[in-house]
Design a protein around this motif. Structure first.
Motif, PDB file in Angstrom:
ATOM      1  N   MET A 100      50.248  51.154  37.050  1.00 59.72           N
ATOM      2  CA  MET A 100      49.143  51.204  35.849  1.00 59.72           C
ATOM      3  C   MET A 100      48.021  50.884  36.533  1.00 59.72           C
ATOM      4  O   MET A 100      46.827  51.530  36.197  1.00 59.72           O
ATOM      5  N   ALA A 131      46.687  44.428  32.435  1.00 62.90           N
ATOM      6  CA  ALA A 131      46.321  43.390  31.071  1.00 62.90           C
ATOM      7  C   ALA A 131      45.884  43.468  30.215  1.00 62.90           C
ATOM      8  O   ALA A 131      45.193  43.495  30.055  1.00 62.90           O
ATOM      9  N   THR A 133      46.970  44.221  26.109  1.00 63.98           N
ATOM     10  CA  THR A 133      47.955  43.655  24.617  1.00 63.98           C
ATOM     11  C   THR A 133      47.292  42.127  24.770  1.00 63.98           C
ATOM     12  O   THR A 133      48.093  41.759  25.765  1.00 63.98           O
ATOM     13  N   ARG A 162      49.491  39.355  26.164  1.00 66.62           N
ATOM     14  CA  ARG A 162      50.853  39.245  25.933  1.00 66.62           C
ATOM     15  C   ARG A 162      51.796  40.640  26.816  1.00 66.62           C
ATOM     16  O   ARG A 162      51.255  41.329  26.508  1.00 66.62           O
ATOM     17  N   GLY A 165      54.140  43.247  31.718  1.00 68.82           N
ATOM     18  CA  GLY A 165      54.883  44.194  32.910  1.00 68.82           C
ATOM     19  C   GLY A 165      54.343  42.946  34.284  1.00 68.82           C
ATOM     20  O   GLY A 165      53.501  43.416  34.564  1.00 68.82           O
ATOM     21  N   GLU A 363      52.875  51.128  25.914  1.00 67.18           N
ATOM     22  CA  GLU A 363      51.851  52.382  25.740  1.00 67.18           C
ATOM     23  C   GLU A 363      51.694  53.223  24.707  1.00 67.18           C
ATOM     24  O   GLU A 363      51.021  54.058  24.218  1.00 67.18           O
TER      25      GLU A 363
HETATM   26  C1  LIG Z   1      59.131  46.686  28.090  1.00 74.64           C
HETATM   27  C2  LIG Z   1      57.271  46.338  27.056  1.00 74.64           C
HETATM   28  C3  LIG Z   1      56.369  46.834  28.499  1.00 74.64           C
HETATM   29  C4  LIG Z   1      55.458  46.486  27.893  1.00 74.64           C
HETATM   30  N1  LIG Z   1      54.095  46.649  29.156  1.00 74.64           N
HETATM   31  C5  LIG Z   1      53.153  46.488  28.950  1.00 74.64           C
HETATM   32  C6  LIG Z   1      52.038  46.653  29.646  1.00 74.64           C
HETATM   33  O1  LIG Z   1      52.531  46.138  30.933  1.00 74.64           O
HETATM   34  N2  LIG Z   1      50.617  45.437  29.862  1.00 74.64           N
HETATM   35  C7  LIG Z   1      50.640  45.659  28.606  1.00 74.64           C
HETATM   36  O2  LIG Z   1      48.787  45.316  27.995  1.00 74.64           O
HETATM   37  N3  LIG Z   1      50.570  45.725  27.445  1.00 74.64           N
HETATM   38  C8  LIG Z   1      52.487  46.563  27.377  1.00 74.64           C
HETATM   39  N4  LIG Z   1      53.288  45.579  26.242  1.00 74.64           N
HETATM   40  C9  LIG Z   1      52.909  45.938  24.868  1.00 74.64           C
HETATM   41  C10 LIG Z   1      52.546  46.936  24.089  1.00 74.64           C
HETATM   42  O3  LIG Z   1      52.037  48.102  24.332  1.00 74.64           O
HETATM   43  C11 LIG Z   1      52.894  46.576  22.837  1.00 74.64           C
HETATM   44  O4  LIG Z   1      53.644  46.041  22.276  1.00 74.64           O
HETATM   45  C12 LIG Z   1      52.538  47.433  22.179  1.00 74.64           C
HETATM   46  O5  LIG Z   1      51.098  48.387  21.537  1.00 74.64           O
HETATM   47  C13 LIG Z   1      52.193  47.048  20.677  1.00 74.64           C
HETATM   48  O6  LIG Z   1      51.866  46.315  20.452  1.00 74.64           O
HETATM   49  P1  LIG Z   1      52.575  45.337  19.441  1.00 74.64           P
HETATM   50  O7  LIG Z   1      53.627  44.947  19.968  1.00 74.64           O
HETATM   51  O8  LIG Z   1      51.408  44.260  19.383  1.00 74.64           O
HETATM   52  O9  LIG Z   1      53.204  45.552  18.158  1.00 74.64           O
HETATM   53  P2  LIG Z   1      51.843  45.970  16.770  1.00 74.64           P
HETATM   54  O10 LIG Z   1      50.667  46.296  17.197  1.00 74.64           O
HETATM   55  O11 LIG Z   1      52.134  44.441  16.016  1.00 74.64           O
HETATM   56  O12 LIG Z   1      53.494  46.937  15.648  1.00 74.64           O
HETATM   57  C14 LIG Z   1      53.999  46.362  14.871  1.00 74.64           C
HETATM   58  C15 LIG Z   1      54.655  47.555  13.830  1.00 74.64           C
HETATM   59  O13 LIG Z   1      53.059  47.945  13.006  1.00 74.64           O
HETATM   60  C16 LIG Z   1      52.911  49.368  13.134  1.00 74.64           C
HETATM   61  N5  LIG Z   1      51.570  49.201  13.675  1.00 74.64           N
HETATM   62  C17 LIG Z   1      50.486  48.523  13.634  1.00 74.64           C
HETATM   63  N6  LIG Z   1      49.585  49.272  13.684  1.00 74.64           N
HETATM   64  C18 LIG Z   1      49.523  50.232  12.817  1.00 74.64           C
HETATM   65  C19 LIG Z   1      48.770  51.058  12.319  1.00 74.64           C
HETATM   66  N7  LIG Z   1      47.791  51.420  12.359  1.00 74.64           N
HETATM   67  N8  LIG Z   1      49.440  52.344  11.392  1.00 74.64           N
HETATM   68  C20 LIG Z   1      50.978  52.700  11.768  1.00 74.64           C
HETATM   69  N9  LIG Z   1      51.142  51.412  12.065  1.00 74.64           N
HETATM   70  C21 LIG Z   1      50.598  50.457  12.985  1.00 74.64           C
HETATM   71  C22 LIG Z   1      53.126  49.649  14.896  1.00 74.64           C
HETATM   72  O14 LIG Z   1      53.793  51.280  15.299  1.00 74.64           O
HETATM   73  C23 LIG Z   1      54.717  48.985  14.872  1.00 74.64           C
HETATM   74  O15 LIG Z   1      56.226  49.775  14.379  1.00 74.64           O
HETATM   75  C24 LIG Z   1      54.700  46.147  27.111  1.00 74.64           C
HETATM   76  C25 LIG Z   1      55.852  46.692  25.787  1.00 74.64           C
HETATM   77  C26 LIG Z   1      56.883  46.789  26.224  1.00 74.64           C
HETATM   78  C27 LIG Z   1      57.913  46.869  24.969  1.00 74.64           C
END
Ligand SMILES: Cc1cc2nc3c(=O)[nH]c(=O)nc-3n(C[C@H](O)[C@H](O)[C@H](O)COP(=O)(O)OP(=O)(O)OC[C@H]3O[C@@H](n4cnc5c(N)ncnc54)[C@H](O)[C@@H]3O)c2cc1C
Length: 385
Positions: A100, A131, A133, A162, A165, A363
């Protein structure tokens, strides 16, 4: 129907051969994410360590059937990623390489930054991280709170990230931070994990464990002025815009992980449940047809990204939403073919179901993809059909 050209078919064939080597290692990596250090000489892993590195910085590309591969084309990347994910999506994500952050450096870096980044990548297997999130800012990443503040002749980074990866294994990567309020106040910088104040703490996870996602703390991490990306670009082309563009380019690849996981589950049932009754066979055939349909959607999105079509981001969202849904449905359905004890008696299927759940969040979740897709439809930038 989109058909692949000879060049893309060559990488597809080779990836399929290489992926066979991964299946027997999948559960080992799932049990112990550090197993990646024992498998750096696996053919697919050494290929990934140098992908993508653009031709200008890569004098020694991988040559397959007379074709040179730099990993920069989206279609070739999704075709490759599907095949590898059939072997093991965990290994694909655990491998060192530019991944990425490479895409970001390619679009935002100046020549000196690219030279620095790619020479590090080509020196030896080097993990990188991306990074974006934050603990309170996942889907709403644009509202990030990590700051980049001027300090002497450079800057300091402060904040927390948070779910990042590979950050605990990485040497270098890209961090997004805020210099001022608003979307134009977001900036991407190159950071080194050995810098004082940078801490990466692996998290216990249940899906795609090979990726080893981490919490990152940035406590007055010094960033030299030369490591701020995109300074030679217009302000509208840096920061959050660049993150969105980068994610648009990468999203078809994440969709392909989902597709590969779905196909792996489908093939597992075909291999391990011969002689299914007619109704079950029909259910499995339906799944096979869904896999074919989603593959076309992903290829279409990849071609749109490669052609820089205005609809590319929306098509990538559609592909990602469909593929992550498919991965979850296919793995749950596959488990259903083996009865109540399936997760314990078929640990590979259990792992595939856990991995599929993780793809949903990578993503951007399905909800966020749908929001993006409907925005494209409402604004007339994407047409049905
Ligand atoms: C395996 C894995 C690898 C990852 N790798 C990276 C990485 O390398 N770098 C990085 O920066 N991040 C990474 N992430 C983070 C990932 O991008 C986030 O988990 C993702 O963007 C969702 O954010 P959150 O987990 O805080 O969930 P939240 O944003 O808290 O969402 C929780 C729930 O609310 C829903 N929701 C939120 N906002 C809305 C809206 N406006 N309308 C409707 N529904 C909504 C979501 O769909 C979800 O169901 C990774 C995540 C995983 C699981």
């Amino acid at each position: 129907m989109i058909e692949l050209d000879d060049r893309t078919r060559a990488i597809q064939r080779r990836a399929r051969e290489w992926a066979r080597e991964l299946k027997p290692l999948a559960l080992e990596l799932d049990g112990d994410p550090d197993a990646i250090y024992r498998h750096l000489d696996v053919a697919i892993v050494s290929y990934l360590t140098r992908m993508p590195v653009p031709p200008r910085h890569n004098p020694d590309p991988v040559v397959i059937d007379g074709h040179r591969f730099y990993g920069t084309g989206t279609l070739e990347r999704v075709v490759f990623a599907e095949e590898v994910a059939v072997g093991d999506a965990g290994m694909l994500l655990a491998a060192p390489g530019p991944v990425m952050s490479g895409v970001l450096v390619d679009s935002l870096g100046d020549e000196r930054q690219k030279e620095w980044f790619y020479s590090r990548i080509l020196q030896r297997p080097t993990w990188t991280f991306f990074a974006l999130t934050e603990p309170a800012r996942g889907s709403d990443a644009g509202a990030m709170e990590t700051t980049l503040a001027p300090d002497g002749d450079g800057y300091v980074l402060n904040g927390r990230k948070r779910y990042i990866g590979n950050a605990a294994r990485a040497d270098i990567g890209v961090v997004f931070a805020r210099t001022r309020p608003g979307p134009l106040g977001v900036t991407a910088v190159l950071a080194e994990t050995s810098d004082p104040g940078f801490t990466a703490e692996p998290l216990e996870t249940i899906g795609l464990r090979g990726l080893r996602i981490t919490n990152v703390t940035l406590d007055r991490v010094r960033i030299s002025a030369g490591n701020v990306l995109g300074q030679h670009l217009r302000p509208t082309q840096r920061g959050m815009w660049s993150a969105v563009q980068g994610l648009n380019r990468l999203r078809p690849g994440v969709a392909a992980f989902g597709l590969g996981i779905a196909r792996s589950a489908y093939e597992y049932v075909r291999e391990n449940r011969p002689g299914l009754p007619l109704r079950d066979r029909e259910r499995l055939d339906d799944l096979g047809r869904r896999i074919t349909g989603v593959r076309q959607l992903i290829w279409r999105a990849a071609l749109a990204v490669d052609a820089a079509r205005p609809s590319a981001g929306y098509e990538a969202s559609a592909a990602k939403a469909k593929a992550s849904r498919l991965a979850e449905d296919a793995t749950m359905e596959a488990l259903g073919f083996f009865g109540a004890g399936a997760r314990l008696e078929h640990p590979l299927l259990d792992k595939l179901a856990r991995d599929a759940r993780a793809v949903e969040f990578m993503e951007g979740t399905g909800n966020i993809q749908k929001l993006n897709l409907f925005t494209g439809l409402l604004q007339g930038r994407l047409h049905r059909g």
